[in-house]
Enzyme design. Structure first.
Site, PDB file in Angstrom:
ATOM      1  N   CYS A 197       0.818  -1.219   0.000  1.00 22.63           N
ATOM      2  CA  CYS A 197       0.000   0.000   0.000  1.00 22.63           C
ATOM      3  C   CYS A 197       0.850   1.267   0.000  1.00 22.63           C
ATOM      4  CB  CYS A 197      -0.868   0.057   1.245  1.00 22.63           C
ATOM      5  SG  CYS A 197      -1.877  -1.397   1.469  1.00 22.63           S
ATOM      6  N   ARG A 215       5.006   0.448  -5.760  1.00 25.83           N
ATOM      7  CA  ARG A 215       4.995  -0.358  -4.537  1.00 25.83           C
ATOM      8  C   ARG A 215       4.098  -1.582  -4.673  1.00 25.83           C
ATOM      9  NH1 ARG A 215       6.677   2.788  -0.050  1.00 25.83           N
ATOM     10  NH2 ARG A 215       5.318   1.683   1.379  1.00 25.83           N
ATOM     11  N   TRP A 254      -2.855  -2.851  -1.582  1.00 26.16           N
ATOM     12  CA  TRP A 254      -2.396  -4.193  -1.938  1.00 26.16           C
ATOM     13  C   TRP A 254      -3.106  -5.106  -0.952  1.00 26.16           C
ATOM     14  CZ3 TRP A 254       0.420  -8.292   0.244  1.00 26.16           C
ATOM     15  CH2 TRP A 254       0.943  -9.209  -0.669  1.00 26.16           C
ATOM     16  N   ASN A 271      -1.428   2.108   5.673  1.00 26.63           N
ATOM     17  CA  ASN A 271      -0.502   1.108   5.127  1.00 26.63           C
ATOM     18  C   ASN A 271      -0.019   0.268   6.300  1.00 26.63           C
ATOM     19  OD1 ASN A 271       1.535  -0.368   3.928  1.00 26.63           O
ATOM     20  ND2 ASN A 271       3.006   1.318   3.945  1.00 26.63           N
ATOM     21  N   GLY A 272      -0.212  -1.052   6.211  1.00 23.80           N
ATOM     22  CA  GLY A 272       0.245  -1.930   7.288  1.00 23.80           C
ATOM     23  C   GLY A 272      -0.809  -2.975   7.581  1.00 23.80           C
ATOM     24  N   GLU A 281      18.416 -16.511  -8.718  1.00 26.63           N
ATOM     25  CA  GLU A 281      18.003 -15.155  -9.073  1.00 26.63           C
ATOM     26  C   GLU A 281      17.463 -15.117 -10.507  1.00 26.63           C
ATOM     27  OE1 GLU A 281      17.212 -12.742  -7.461  1.00 26.63           O
ATOM     28  OE2 GLU A 281      17.270 -11.030  -8.810  1.00 26.63           O
ATOM     29  N   LYS A 285      13.650 -14.000 -11.356  1.00 25.57           N
ATOM     30  CA  LYS A 285      13.387 -12.875 -12.271  1.00 25.57           C
ATOM     31  C   LYS A 285      12.431 -13.298 -13.371  1.00 25.57           C
ATOM     32  CE  LYS A 285      14.543 -10.446 -10.582  1.00 25.57           C
ATOM     33  NZ  LYS A 285      14.824  -9.684  -9.440  1.00 25.57           N
ATOM     34  N   GLU A 301       8.769 -14.069 -11.921  1.00 23.34           N
ATOM     35  CA  GLU A 301       7.970 -12.961 -11.390  1.00 23.34           C
ATOM     36  C   GLU A 301       7.479 -12.018 -12.482  1.00 23.34           C
ATOM     37  OE1 GLU A 301       9.928 -10.303  -8.583  1.00 23.34           O
ATOM     38  OE2 GLU A 301      11.841 -10.666  -9.537  1.00 23.34           O
ATOM     39  N   HIS A 319      18.047 -36.577  -8.328  1.00 22.04           N
ATOM     40  CA  HIS A 319      17.443 -37.169  -7.127  1.00 22.04           C
ATOM     41  C   HIS A 319      15.927 -36.965  -7.126  1.00 22.04           C
ATOM     42  CE1 HIS A 319      21.310 -38.268  -5.501  1.00 22.04           C
ATOM     43  NE2 HIS A 319      21.748 -37.066  -5.875  1.00 22.04           N
ATOM     44  N   LYS A 340       6.444  -3.844  -4.217  1.00 18.45           N
ATOM     45  CA  LYS A 340       7.867  -3.483  -4.188  1.00 18.45           C
ATOM     46  C   LYS A 340       8.399  -3.483  -2.764  1.00 18.45           C
ATOM     47  CE  LYS A 340      11.690  -1.997  -5.983  1.00 18.45           C
ATOM     48  NZ  LYS A 340      12.458  -3.032  -6.690  1.00 18.45           N
TER      49      LYS A 340
HETATM   50  C1  F6R Z   1      12.387  -9.723  -6.519  1.00 21.23           C
HETATM   51  C2  F6R Z   1      12.270  -8.751  -5.457  1.00 21.23           C
HETATM   52  C3  F6R Z   1      11.971  -9.233  -4.085  1.00 21.23           C
HETATM   53  C4  F6R Z   1      12.797  -8.427  -3.056  1.00 21.23           C
HETATM   54  C5  F6R Z   1      12.354  -8.804  -1.637  1.00 21.23           C
HETATM   55  C6  F6R Z   1      13.162  -8.078  -0.583  1.00 21.23           C
HETATM   56  O1  F6R Z   1      12.672  -9.099  -7.738  1.00 21.23           O
HETATM   57  O2  F6R Z   1      12.370  -7.575  -5.674  1.00 21.23           O
HETATM   58  O3  F6R Z   1      12.206 -10.591  -3.956  1.00 21.23           O
HETATM   59  O4  F6R Z   1      14.151  -8.694  -3.251  1.00 21.23           O
HETATM   60  O5  F6R Z   1      11.000  -8.501  -1.469  1.00 21.23           O
HETATM   61  O6  F6R Z   1      13.002  -6.704  -0.703  1.00 21.23           O
HETATM   62  P1  F6R Z   1      14.003  -5.707  -0.017  1.00 21.23           P
HETATM   63  O7  F6R Z   1      15.328  -5.883  -0.667  1.00 21.23           O
HETATM   64  O8  F6R Z   1      13.412  -4.353  -0.265  1.00 21.23           O
HETATM   65  O9  F6R Z   1      14.045  -6.067   1.440  1.00 21.23           O
END
Ligand code: F6R
Length: 601
Positions: free
Chosen positions: A2, A28, A75, A99-100, A472, A476, A479, A495, A596
């Site tokens: 949010c 976000r 969100w 937000n929260g 990673e 990527k 997502e 396995h 985000k």
């Molecule tokens: C993936 C991504 C998330 C963040 C995770 C941690 O692309 O962005 O997996 O890496 O939510 O976020 P931060 O680094 O802000 O604690």
């Protein structure tokens, strides 16, 4: 997650400004939005499911002349994304955005129902609104009512609150969710982060927990929970509005991918010019715990490899949502490193607080300057990657890896484990050219994307440090393209998981680690023998190897040392994911369901 913005102004454009701010909080992550604004006929409220453009559409037919507005991107946590659950919520004399997560909302709701309150939505936020209204009915002082309500509420919150009889004043407070106050000549703000208001001002104050702000168009007053006035420092943000633009790129993600050479180079230059963290005494610690979430955890895995292999310090990594509830066995000689781009991730923050309580020295690797994690760690190392808007992290991740490289070097130096620092320095400072080259192979990445984009399943395999790179790359891809992808240690595939390899299943195999190159190639041959379509990622020192025996496509990257190889490898996989998501017509910068800044547990 949010985003909230409140704006009270001497003019009558609060709705326009709040909406513009809200759009800058889109990154976000959200699934509905809403706004409340003051009018001579009382507060008006408009909400819409989906994009902010849906909200704007609804507002078009209305008179939006107003000098105070609070707005929200939601969100969904409690209740599906729909207009009833969207914020703002209004109960009695209180209208607010939040937000929260209110953890004890069920208990408070029962209490309030007994007192005659009814609820329209499924949200925890409506309960908080009602609770403030209830406190206000007992205690006519507005600030005292908010303080009393906050004492009863358990959980995380950033609130922008409007009282019915004072429609041009915003009351704001927070706990475990970010909130800043911004100042301009025309009016004042209370917003989730600086990006929401940078087009209007770069002057801001962080609201700390237990602090309350009363904001009018001309004056902002801060109080502690005893309602004593407190003075707060006004800061100047160094990030500017231009950094929040795409600057000609199709997507923020692409722009951020191409910012990486400079971001990473700057980190290495800063380290060699003036090592700002030589004050961490690695000789004092006999073990390191690294805690993070998502991609930051993947960066942590590279950090573990470097610190353990080169600085000879035992390292354990654990995702924050598990670490905070596990027996962490912290001793006075444990160093905790938390990694977070946003500096606001709820689980990472909770883990750091727990470790500090148990006496650990906590180092944070953080991008967002002034964020909660940055403020609470004992030592903050900023990545200074600049604002990251795309939900999927790119420069956030690579900058974290670069910091880990310098941390490992620093630890090695302190422990007398470096033989030729100049050679390492030359290699690190040559990263920009190698990364530029890696990012220039767009045709290769597009060609691979065309091969894989209409498959349902895909596997990434690698060994050692390459297996962390696979994680990673796989995250990527899934997502942003919504393709099912799994990352596996190459030696582990047989396995069980190899049963999923069929004729044509794409396997992206990474072999950049010299010691394990032949072993990985053997594992690739095992999948090839079962029909996989293999994309082989390796380095130019292996270019004479007979790839045609087991690879359908290759990505050949410049060879560097372990301190930087992950940066090149992951950058190439970011572009494979990007091109694939583009071919699948996905919303690259704002993938569905994702946020985000994950400010809830
Ligand atoms: C993936 C991504 C998330 C963040 C995770 C941690 O692309 O962005 O997996 O890496 O939510 O976020 P931060 O680094 O802000 O604690």
């Amino acid at each position: 997650m949010c985003g909230i913005i409140g704006y009270t102004t001497k003019k009558n454009n609060s709705v326009e400004v709040a909406l513009a701010g809200l759009k800058n909080l889109e990154y976000r992550g959200y699934d509905s939005s809403g706004i409340a604004f003051s009018t001579p006929d009382g507060l008006k409220m408009v909400k819409a499911k989906g994009k902010i453009s849906n909200l704007e559409e609804k507002l078009k037919s209305m008179d939006t002349t107003s000098s105070c507005a609070i707005a929200h991107t939601r969100w969904a946590t409690h209740g599906e994304p729909n207009e009833t659950n969207a914020h703002p919520h209004k109960v009695g004399k209180i209208t607010l955005v939040h937000n929260g997560i209110i953890e004890n909302y069920a208990t408070l709701k029962k209490e309030l129902i007994k007192k005659g309150y009814t609820f329209a939505s499924e949200t925890d936020t409506e309960v908080a609104t009602a609770y403030i209204d209830y406190c206000f009915s007992l205690e006519k002082n507005k600030l005292q009512a908010i303080v009393n309500a906050c004492k009863a509420i358990r959980g995380s919150y950033a609130f922008d609150i409007i009282f019915e009889d004072e429609p041009n004043t915003i009351y704001a407070t927070r706990k475990d969710s970010p909130l800043i106050v911004g100042y301009s000549n025309e009016g004042n703000f209370a917003a989730s982060d600086i990006s929401a208001i940078l087009a209007y001002t770069n002057k801001y104050t962080l609201i700390q927990e237990g602090e309350y702000a009363r904001i009018t168009s001309s004056v902002v007053t801060f109080y502690n929970e005893n309602l004593q006035e407190i003075s707060k420092e006004i800061k100047t943000a160094t990030w500017d509005a231009a950094q929040y633009q795409k600057n000609g790129y199709d997507h923020f993600m692409l722009k951020e991918i191409y910012e990486q050479p400079k971001v990473v180079q700057d980190i290495f230059e800063r380290y060699f010019d003036d090592c700002t963290y030589s004050d961490i005494d690695f000789t004092k610690f006999d073990k390191i715990h690294i805690v993070a979430c998502g991609s930051a955890m993947h960066a942590a895995l590279i950090g573990k490899y470097l610190l353990q292999t080169y600085a000879k310090i035992p390292v354990t990594t654990e995702i924050a949502s598990e670490y905070r509830y596990s027996e962490s066995l912290i001793t006075p000689t444990t160093l905790l490193i938390v990694v977070s781009q946003s500096g606001e991730t709820a689980d990472t923050l909770a883990a750091l607080r727990l470790a500090k309580e148990q006496g650990a020295f906590v180092v944070g690797i953080v991008n967002a300057v002034g964020s909660t994690i940055a403020r609470e760690v004992n030592k903050c190392i900023y990545t200074y990657a600049g604002p990251e808007i795309a939900v999927a992290t790119t420069k956030g991740y690579t900058s974290q890896v670069a910091i880990f490289s310098t941390l490992a070097l620093n630890a090695m130096k302190q422990k007398g484990l470096i033989e030729d620092e100049n050679a390492i320095k030359d290699e690190l400072l040559s990263i920009k050219d190698k990364l530029d080259y890696t990012l220039s192979l767009r045709d290769t990445y597009l060609d691979i994307a065309k091969d894989i984009y209409n498959h349902n399943d895909l596997f990434f395999i690698g060994r050692g440090i390459d297996s962390a790179i696979c994680m990673e790359g796989s995250l990527k891809l899934k997502e942003i393209s919504y393709m099912h992808s799994e990352s596996y240690s190459a030696g582990e595939l047989k396995h069980g998981t190899i049963s999923l390899i069929e004729q044509g299943t794409p396997v992206i195999a990474i072999a950049t680690n010299d010691n394990l190159f032949e072993k990985t190639v053997s594992n690739i041959k095992e999948t090839k023998a079962r029909g996989s379509y293999t994309i082989f990622v390796t380095t130019d020192d292996h270019k004479d190897c007979h790839f045609e025996e087991f690879a359908d496509k290759t990505i050949i990257l410049p060879k560097t040392s372990d301190f930087t190889q992950a940066i090149l490898d992951v950058a190439s996989l970011q572009l494979v994911a990007y091109e694939t998501a583009k071919l699948r017509d996905c919303d690259i910068d704002k993938p569905r369901n994702l946020a985000k800044s994950v400010t809830v547990e």
